[in-house]
Design a protein around this motif. Structure first.
Motif, short mmCIF file in Angstrom:
data_model
loop_
_atom_site.label_atom_id
_atom_site.label_comp_id
_atom_site.label_asym_id
_atom_site.label_seq_id
_atom_site.Cartn_x
_atom_site.Cartn_y
_atom_site.Cartn_z
N PRO A 58 30.32 30.00 34.77
CA PRO A 58 29.81 29.34 36.11
C PRO A 58 30.47 30.05 37.16
O PRO A 58 30.04 30.11 38.41
CB PRO A 58 29.90 27.87 36.07
N GLU A 59 31.97 30.21 37.24
CA GLU A 59 32.66 30.60 38.21
C GLU A 59 33.82 31.73 37.78
O GLU A 59 34.21 31.55 36.64
CB GLU A 59 33.49 29.45 38.86
N ILE A 60 33.84 32.79 38.34
CA ILE A 60 34.74 33.80 38.23
C ILE A 60 35.45 34.52 39.20
O ILE A 60 34.81 34.79 40.43
CB ILE A 60 34.10 34.86 37.30
N ILE A 61 36.78 34.93 39.19
CA ILE A 61 37.18 35.46 40.31
C ILE A 61 37.20 37.27 39.72
O ILE A 61 37.78 37.67 38.67
CB ILE A 61 38.89 35.05 40.36
N PRO A 62 36.62 38.01 40.53
CA PRO A 62 36.32 39.33 40.22
C PRO A 62 37.59 40.17 40.41
O PRO A 62 38.76 39.51 41.01
CB PRO A 62 35.24 39.67 41.29
N GLY A 63 37.71 41.47 40.01
CA GLY A 63 38.87 42.16 40.33
C GLY A 63 39.41 42.69 39.10
O GLY A 63 40.06 41.86 38.39
N HIS A 64 39.48 44.20 39.01
CA HIS A 64 40.21 44.29 37.74
C HIS A 64 40.98 45.63 37.91
O HIS A 64 41.25 46.49 37.09
CB HIS A 64 39.20 44.52 36.62
N VAL A 86 47.07 46.30 35.72
CA VAL A 86 46.18 45.68 35.08
C VAL A 86 44.67 46.34 35.29
O VAL A 86 44.36 46.61 36.25
CB VAL A 86 46.03 44.27 35.28
N SER A 87 43.98 46.74 34.05
CA SER A 87 42.62 47.40 34.25
C SER A 87 41.43 46.35 33.88
O SER A 87 41.67 45.42 33.50
CB SER A 87 42.84 48.64 33.73
N TRP A 88 40.54 47.33 33.79
CA TRP A 88 39.23 46.52 33.08
C TRP A 88 39.33 45.87 31.82
O TRP A 88 38.92 44.73 31.80
CB TRP A 88 38.19 47.58 33.29
N ILE A 89 39.93 46.48 30.81
CA ILE A 89 40.10 46.05 29.62
C ILE A 89 41.19 45.11 29.61
O ILE A 89 42.23 45.67 29.66
CB ILE A 89 40.12 47.25 28.44
N GLY A 90 41.10 44.07 29.62
CA GLY A 90 42.13 42.93 29.58
C GLY A 90 42.55 42.60 28.35
O GLY A 90 43.72 41.64 28.08
N GLY A 91 42.04 43.01 27.33
CA GLY A 91 42.28 42.44 25.78
C GLY A 91 41.40 42.92 24.78
O GLY A 91 40.12 42.96 25.20
#
Length: 330
Positions: A58-64, A86-91
């Motif tokens: 429902p809520e997200i903070i963008p940015g990768h 930190v990049s797009w793949i976070g895990g």
């Protein structure tokens, strides 16, 4: 902390990101808490904000594309005060077939920074410690931020296209990722042929050493060994395919594409030409590219936006109104 929150995806002209105060992230085992120093703005962020990638929460903070200073390291070996990216793949899950086969970019259960976990359009961000990367000391925060997705995924695109030193390589579209890829190609002594719609982007490509520059789908004067498309347009993919020699490869650097139009197989694909998609990145891609970026002193062009103007930063990406990359600074 202050953050840009997405609650309801819609066109960026309607300013979908709300700038407001939210709680600072709570520490988790195996994670680090970062004070965000800079966060690059990616076209994937735009796809998320405008709903072309369906919402996960429902809520997200963008940015990768996060450059951050570690302020709490929990139980990890990383030290407070260390600057990391930190990049797009976070895990990844580490257990699926793809992870076991060394293809973690195709993991069945990945974590995407700024999509299914909160990202870097904020003053603080939480990240898995084993998915943070050391940054070249000779690059400042603004220069390092665009490297963390635009740079890494551009580098992976060159790998997917199997670019070899000295080859003729086409770049179709010339935004944040392509203007970094050309630096790698020049370091590899490749001839670079750029087709892009924006006059300022064509001027930038010329200034960065492109062998030839043309408009949008204009055909280069020589057959290409490899090509990478950066625009989310199927027409551009077909235009790139039409420029290949036999046995050449087109790598599609886009997480979202409008469509692939019908095309003539006999003329465009036959002859063992190949179309390949570029999906995410691996930690190996990140480490190898960041090391190379430091060695060649790769310095992206960056336009800075304060966090309060995150909507404007994404609008600029959509309009292709800036050369190089956009970077948000809290």
């Amino acid at each position: 902390m202050k953050a840009a929150i997405l609650t309801s995806p819609r066109e960026i002209s309607k300013r979908p990101l709300e700038i407001r105060e939210v709680p600072r992230p709570a520490m988790k085992e195996g994670h680090v808490l970062l004070r965000v120093l800079a966060c690059g703005v990616c076209r994937t962020d735009l796809h998320i904000v405008e709903g072309e990638l369906p919402p996960r929460f429902p809520e997200i903070i963008p940015g990768h594309q996060i450059v951050g200073e570690i302020v709490d390291h929990g139980t990890t070996d990383l030290s407070r005060g260390t600057r990391v990216g930190v990049s797009w793949i976070g895990g990844v899950d580490g257990t699926c077939w793809y992870c076991r086969e060394g293809l973690e970019n195709l993991c069945d259960s990945p974590t995407f920074t700024g999509y299914n976990v909160h990202g870097g359009y904020a003053e603080y961000s939480l990240a898995r410690a084993d998915f943070t990367f050391p940054l070249p000391q000779n690059l400042d925060n603004l220069q390092a931020a665009p490297l963390l997705c635009a740079g890494i995924i551009g580098f992976r695109s060159l790998r997917v296209a199997e670019v070899k030193p000295g080859e003729r390589v086409g770049l179709f579209g010339f935004g944040a990722s392509a203007h970094l890829a050309i630096a790698v190609l020049k370091a590899w002594n490749c001839e670079v042929y750029v087709s892009t719609r924006g006059a300022s982007h064509r001027q930038l490509a010329q200034s960065l050493g492109a062998t030839w520059v043309g408009v949008k789908t204009e055909k280069p004067p020589v057959p290409l060994d490899r090509a990478v498309t950066f625009a989310p347009s199927g027409d551009v993919v077909v235009a790139a395919l039409a420029c290949l020699r036999k046995g050449g490869i087109v790598a599609i650097n886009a997480i979202h594409l409008d469509r692939i139009p019908e095309f003539d197989y006999d003329r465009l694909l036959w002859g063992e030409r190949q179309l390949r998609s570029v999906a995410n990145m691996t930690r190996s891609d990140a480490r190898d590219f960041l090391q190379l970026a430091g060695e060649i002193n790769l310095r992206p062009r960056a336009t800075v936006f304060p966090l309060d103007r995150a909507n404007e930063a994404l609008a600029a990406i959509k309009a292709d109104s800036i050369d190089g990359a956009a970077v948000i600074v809290p």
